[in-house]
Design an enzyme around this catalytic site. Structure first.
Site, PDB file in Angstrom:
ATOM      1  CB  CYS B  85      43.902  47.462  41.498  1.00 13.37           C
ATOM      2  SG  CYS B  85      42.410  47.137  42.447  1.00 13.37           S
ATOM      3  CG  HIS B 194      42.059  49.657  37.608  1.00 13.15           C
ATOM      4  ND1 HIS B 194      42.567  48.384  37.466  1.00 13.15           N
ATOM      5  CD2 HIS B 194      41.453  49.687  38.815  1.00 13.15           C
ATOM      6  CE1 HIS B 194      42.265  47.669  38.541  1.00 13.15           C
ATOM      7  NE2 HIS B 194      41.595  48.436  39.370  1.00 13.15           N
ATOM      8  CD  GLU B 196      44.359  48.516  34.341  1.00 11.67           C
ATOM      9  OE1 GLU B 196      44.693  49.624  34.797  1.00 11.67           O
ATOM     10  OE2 GLU B 196      43.852  47.624  35.054  1.00 11.67           O
TER      11      GLU B 196
END
Lengths: 84, 224
Positions: B85, B194, B196
């Site tokens: 991002c 994302h 994560e």
């Protein structure tokens, strides 16, 4: 102390969603006849030294390195109070 | 492996990125934007967020943070670097990756679970996936539209450097549905979604994102 102005605009082929939002808002406010809006940024830099080619070159370097992203934006530099 | 996660002023997802690295079996090492060294880490994650308030352009100020001098130099030497991002925006501003991210074409912030297809499982960050694997991770951005000139896009496609592509509709106006790309060497990867945030079943859309972090281990096994 000369004041340099750097105008940064999105390249013509790059979509400008902010400009489009403004374009959409204008007729709602009664401002008709606007066919295109592009939104950019204006920087004003006061720089110590004598107005001349050397300072102009430094401002160009600043514009290329930081003030604009050459991938998506074009820029123009002029000294305030002049046309070019 | 020791995975460094850089915190800039305005980073949001550094803690999640460090957590994802730990869940994948790594030691997470906190790096600060003002650091002049990378503390001997084996890989670096540039996390999501709004570094330096997104002032000027997303990633434009962060690119010149002291730690980025080290990251850029190490990345050119082959250090695995993942930009998520805002991290992707920083990698583009740093010229480690081509192109740029601009405001979403529909002008709204997007926050949703996003299906992606892994187009290139040969990078340092995607080797845990199969070619063509379809995964779901979180997507959340306001300026996530990937743009580059036609020649650059053709080169990315021709060299297999599109790493992940959006499925089920383009969420932000990215050219050719590109969600993430890699550099020529395959050690630097940037993507808007994302991974994560998708490493545990408890929260998020599942664990499909974990592969980005376990890939590092696979890469090391392959190299030794």
């Amino acid at each position: 102390m000369p004041r340099f102005v750097v105008d940064v605009m999105p390249k013509p082929e790059i979509l400008d969603p902010q400009g489009k939002a403004v374009l959409g808002a204008l007729p709602r406010l009664g401002f008709g006849g606007v066919t295109e809006v592009r939104q950019g940024k204006r920087f004003e830099l006061d720089i110590e030294g004598e107005d001349g080619d050397e300072l102009l070159a430094r401002v160009h370097a600043m514009a290329e390195t930081l003030l604009s992203n050459p991938v998506i934006e074009d820029f123009e530099v002029h000294v305030e109070g002049t046309d070019a | 492996m020791r995975v460094g996660v850089v915190t800039f002023p305005g980073s949001l997802d550094d803690v999640d990125a460090a957590r994802a690295a730990r869940i994948a079996g790594h030691e997470a090492v906190a790096l600060w934007h003002g650091d002049h060294d990378l503390r001997g880490v084996d890989a670096v994650v540039l996390p999501g967020g709004f570094s330096y308030g997104d002032y000027l352009r997303c990633g434009a100020i962060s690119r010149f943070a002291p730690v980025m001098t080290e990251v850029v130099s190490a990345a050119r030497g082959g250090l695995p670097v993942l930009g998520i991002c805002n991290g992707f925006q920083i990698l583009c501003e740093s010229h480690l990756l081509p192109g740029a991210l601009i405001r979403n074409d529909h002008r709204k912030f997007v926050c949703r679970d996003q299906r992606l297809r892994v187009e290139n499982p040969r990078t340092a960050w995607t080797s845990a996936y199969d070619q063509g694997a379809e995964i779901t991770v979180v997507l959340k951005n306001g300026e996530g539209a990937y743009v580059a000139d036609e020649d650059t896009l053709d080169r990315l496609e021709g060299e297999g450097r599109v790493v992940v592509r959006y499925l089920d509709g383009n969420p932000n106006g990215s050219q050719r549905d590109i969600a993430g790309i890699t550099n020529e060497a395959g050690n630097v990867v940037g993507l808007m979604p994302h991974p994560e945030h998708a490493v545990e079943d408890l929260c998020g859309p599942g664990t499909d994102g974990l592969g980005f972090f376990t890939s590092l281990l696979a890469g090391r096994v392959g190299a030794s």
